[in-house]
Motif scaffolding. Structure first.
Motif: not given
Length: 425
Positions: A199-214
């Motif tokens: 098994s492997f996991e994806v943790v500490d990822y942003p479920r919502e995020k405000t970003i710029g153009l880059n």
């Protein structure tokens, strides 16, 4: 009297949801036999199979028909009664040992006792049927995808079959091979299926995020296995966006923080999908991205596409990445005796790149002067530039910023005019 175990056909769930068995009814209308459920699966994964075993008790040698009905429900809540699913019948033949041929004991089914698989893999099955009757082998297993799930073996025939098996859930299961030959009682066989991927996991990822153009999206991948694993990481993003891909190696029992670069489109809120793949298995994570900036730079360039004696074609390329359309006119202050042909008006839709052609007829004389070029937009913006011609052709090209641009619009417009003039006497 004697008793036998009759196996009905495999149940197949072709939906996209797991199916749970609520009730199984096995019965008959013959007073000489007693039919009832003996053993069965409790659920079937989507597009998978399961086997129901019935026990039939008879008081004499005979042939009879028994029936089976199933009721259940899908994991999405939809229920199916016996009428929805339908009733299935199967033939029961009860006889003494005289109906069993000596060759039944010579039937051979050679399968591996265990198999460790990674994704979908192949299992080799060797079969030798020396009887005078056709046999059927039905393959099934909990949380297994099996293809084919039935194998027909003609009488007096030997064959090697390759079966594709994939473990859909969990880390282990059993692949069961049930053999059916009329007049023969042949024991089933099993192969223990285990997952080769840990098994492997994806943790500490942003479920919502405000970003710029880059911007960058960061998250952590945790490798819970005891060995190093290769991971391929990507994102599904909206049209006209860009997101890079990465491949990383993470040692066993450790984690690593990874960042992907994202080039966004126009402002708004969008649903994206983070994909982390290792050894045929993929974890998907939804991330909602909100873009607050707007692309505001309009790029204008011109280049010589074709040139003939005393004639020049300019191709004007306007890239409008903003959320609003632009309209205007291209104005060229021509030297004396030069003529301009073609429509100089422009109209470019939002988030669009468009080409315009303008033709210039020259007098064929040597020139060495500057030619003013202006782009005037209907919203009041004006872009001034100039091109300088010599006997050798274009000497310089200029890129000027917009003048007299209303502060509320705040657009930066770059115009690059590249002109090559062939002068012949």
């Amino acid at each position: 009297g004697s008793s036998i175990t009759a196996k009905d056909g495999d149940g197949i769930d072709n939906s996209n949801n797991k199916f749970y068995i609520d009730q199984i009814r096995v019965y008959d209308n013959d007073s000489g036999i007693d039919s009832r459920e003996y053993n069965s699966f409790s659920s079937i994964s989507a597009n998978n199979t399961g086997t129901i075993t019935a026990r039939i008790t008879a008081n004499a040698d005979r042939s009879a028909t028994a029936y089976i009905e199933v009721t259940g429900h899908y994991e999405n809540g939809r229920t199916c009664n016996a009428t929805d699913i339908g009733r299935e019948s199967f033939l029961v033949e009860v006889g003494t040992g005289s109906t069993t041929t000596d060759s039944c004991s010579d039937f051979k089914l050679d399968v591996p006792s265990a198999k460790s698989i990674l994704g979908q893999e192949e299992i080799t099955v060797n079969i030798d049927n020396p009887t005078n009757k056709t046999g059927t082998i039905r393959l099934s297993g909990t949380n297994l995808s099996v293809s084919p799930y039935t194998i027909e073996i003609p009488a007096n025939y030997s064959v090697t079959k390759r079966v594709q098996v994939e473990l859909l859930e969990g880390t282990e299961s059993f692949l069961v091979y049930n053999v059916s030959i009329n007049g023969c009682n042949i024991s089933s066989k099993t192969t223990k299926i285990t997952s080769a991927i840990t098994s492997f996991e994806v943790v500490d990822y942003p479920r919502e995020k405000t970003i710029g153009l880059n911007d960058k999206i960061s998250f952590t991948i945790k490798n819970n296995s005891g060995t190093s694993r290769d991971f391929k990481i990507s994102m599904n993003v909206p049209e006209n966006w860009n997101a890079n891909e990465k491949s990383v190696v993470i040692p066993g029992n450790s984690d690593r923080t990874v960042s992907l670069s994202v080039e966004a489109g126009k402002k708004g809120t969008y649903s994206t999908l983070l994909l982390v793949e290792s050894a045929g298995k993929t974890i998907e994570k939804e991330i909602e991205l909100t873009v607050t900036e707007e692309k505001t730079k309009i790029k204008v360039s011109a280049e010589t596409k074709t040139s003939a004696l005393n004639e020049l074609e300019l191709v004007i390329i306007i890239d409008n990445p903003t959320g609003e359309g632009i309209n205007g006119n291209l104005i060229i202050d021509l030297p004396e005796n030069w003529e301009l042909e073609g429509d100089t008006s422009i109209s470019v839709e939002p988030e669009t790149k468009k080409e315009f052609s303008i033709y210039l007829k020259t007098d064929g004389k040597d020139i060495e002067q500057e030619i003013p070029v202006s782009l005037e937009l209907d919203n009041g913006q004006k872009i001034d530039s100039k091109a300088e011609f010599t006997q050798q052709g274009l000497r310089t090209a200029f890129a000027l910023l917009a003048e007299n641009v209303p502060a509320a619009i705040g657009l930066i417009i770059i115009i690059i005019i590249v002109v090559v003039l062939l002068v012949r006497k």
